[in-house]
Enzyme design. Structure first.
Site, short mmCIF file in Angstrom:
data_model
loop_
_atom_site.label_atom_id
_atom_site.label_comp_id
_atom_site.label_asym_id
_atom_site.label_seq_id
_atom_site.Cartn_x
_atom_site.Cartn_y
_atom_site.Cartn_z
N SER A 231 14.88 -119.05 27.55
CA SER A 231 15.28 -117.73 27.08
C SER A 231 14.26 -116.70 27.52
CB SER A 231 15.45 -117.75 25.55
OG SER A 231 16.06 -116.56 25.10
N ASN A 232 14.23 -115.58 26.83
CA ASN A 232 13.29 -114.50 27.13
C ASN A 232 12.91 -113.80 25.83
OD1 ASN A 232 15.34 -112.30 26.69
ND2 ASN A 232 16.29 -113.33 28.43
N ASP A 233 12.12 -112.75 25.94
CA ASP A 233 11.57 -112.10 24.75
C ASP A 233 12.44 -110.99 24.16
OD1 ASP A 233 9.24 -113.66 24.66
OD2 ASP A 233 8.26 -112.40 26.16
N SER A 234 13.66 -110.83 24.63
CA SER A 234 14.50 -109.75 24.12
C SER A 234 14.78 -109.95 22.63
CB SER A 234 15.82 -109.69 24.88
OG SER A 234 16.67 -108.73 24.32
#
Length: 400
Positions: free
Chosen positions: A210-213
């Site tokens: 995933s990512n940090d959004s």
């Protein structure tokens, strides 16, 4: 949408939840509304009219026949003044009277004469709420065009939990605002879909890429669009509080997000892609948790491309205005301009997520807005909620 200078009449009937009505009046006034109050005799047994007169700086009408009424026909004067009426709390007795047209006190008389929209916020014991007579009256009132706010479930005055509790004042004010936006806002009749959060591409049942959004920007945009009257669907990978008037569709990975958008895409006026969608996903997803072994110090993870959501949707684009986001760490404008052109976007919001005060995981953002045929417009660092309102204003202008 604020209620700035709108004429809101608050009608208070006799139930223990009257004590919350003062906070509702205060909340409406904070939104800019001019508020006047009328109370039944039973309501004054719980809270005095002086409380509401002090809050509103207006006399409170409690009796059709008082000699000190400032108007010759006070209930008609109030009805004619009203742009929006709110009955809080609306007791079972008051619902029955309103459903059958009984006008035997100042509240029921004024409401019978009111041609403006009327929002009813019921509060009563659960058994009274579910009673056949009450449910029949609610159907009659809805048929007459009255708007009903569903009561909450929680601790009742009787000491046990049940359905029939008055919603919290902030929820009531938000409901009123949302309704007002739906009938008066500049985006009434427009259909928006907003995406939010970072997609999660599964490796095994307990791990994902995933990512940090955080999803905060997407949720702020959805709230701002609904606040202007739009019908908003929010496709989200995160679990933040649902904005008033917004429908949330929960998804996890990029393919689920694409499928959810395609379900609505043909009917949309505006698509805002604020989600951070993974470009790649694992080629294979393990059925069970991948275990480390003493003989294996490394693991190779094969990735394959995810579908490009915006490019896929661009192939069937018709009337839709498409707004994308570009989260970059270098060459911000060059990369953003390329994305704007390649994906046939009508607007692109570019932000440098390498900055500490912008992008993922923070409450502020600094963006540059790109549109075909226009010079890039750099906006100052703003709270995401404030930025969302500004962007929705720009989108509204573009729709015109």
């Amino acid at each position: 949408m604020t209620l700035q200078d709108r004429h809101v009449a608050v009608y208070i009937t006799g139930g223990i939840a009257v004590y919350k009505a003062a906070s509702v009046v205060r909340g409406l006034m904070k939104q800019g509304a001019q508020v006047r109050v009328a109370m039944t005799a039973a309501a004054t047994e719980f809270v005095t009219p002086l409380t509401f007169a002090t809050l509103t700086k207006q006399p409170v009408i409690t009796d059709l026949f008082r000699a000190d009424n400032t108007a010759y026909v006070p209930h008609i004067e109030l009805a004619d003044w009203t742009e929006l009426a709110v009955v809080v709390p609306a007791t079972a007795n008051s619902l029955a009277k309103l459903a059958t047209g009984i006008a035997d006190d100042v509240v029921t008389s004024a409401l019978l004469a009111t041609t403006a929209p009327v929002i009813l916020v019921p509060a009563m014991n659960e058994h009274m709420w579910t009673a056949a007579a009450t449910q029949r009256n609610l159907k009659l009132l809805q048929g007459d065009g009255r708007i009903i706010m569903e009561p909450a479930t929680g601790l009742l005055a009787e000491g046990y939990a049940g359905h029939g509790r008055l919603p919290e004042p902030a929820q009531i004010v938000a409901f009123v605002q949302t309704y007002w936006a739906k009938v008066t806002g500049p985006l009434v009749g427009r259909r928006f879909l907003v995406t939010a959060g970072g997609t999660k591409e599964r490796i095994d049942p307990v791990r994902f890429i995933s990512n940090d959004s955080s999803g905060k920007m997407g949720y702020a945009l959805a709230a701002a669009a609904a606040d202007q009257g739009a019908t908003v669907t929010l496709v989200s990978t995160v679990a933040l509080p649902t904005p008033a008037g917004v429908t949330v569709v929960s998804v996890s990975d990029a393919r689920e997000m694409l499928a959810a958008i395609q379900t609505h895409f043909a009917d949309l006026d505006v698509l805002i892609m604020a989600a951070a969608i993974a470009d790649f996903r694992p080629a294979q997803v393990a059925d069970q948790k991948i275990k480390k072994t003493v003989d294996n110090d490394e693991m190779t993870l094969a990735l394959v491309k995810n579908p490009d959501v915006l490019q896929t949707l661009a192939q069937t684009k018709k009337q839709q205005l498409m707004v994308g986001f570009a989260a970059e760490t270098q060459n911000l404008l060059a990369n953003a301009q390329q994305k704007l052109t390649k994906k046939r976007l009508d607007m692109l919001i570019a932000n440098d997520v390498a900055r500490a005060d912008s992008g993922f995981g923070v409450d502020t953002n600094q963006v540059t807005v790109l549109q075909p045929g226009h010079a890039p417009e750099q906006l100052p660092t703003l709270a995401k909620t404030v930025l969302a309102k500004r962007l929705i204003e720009m989108i509204t202008e573009k729709l015109k």
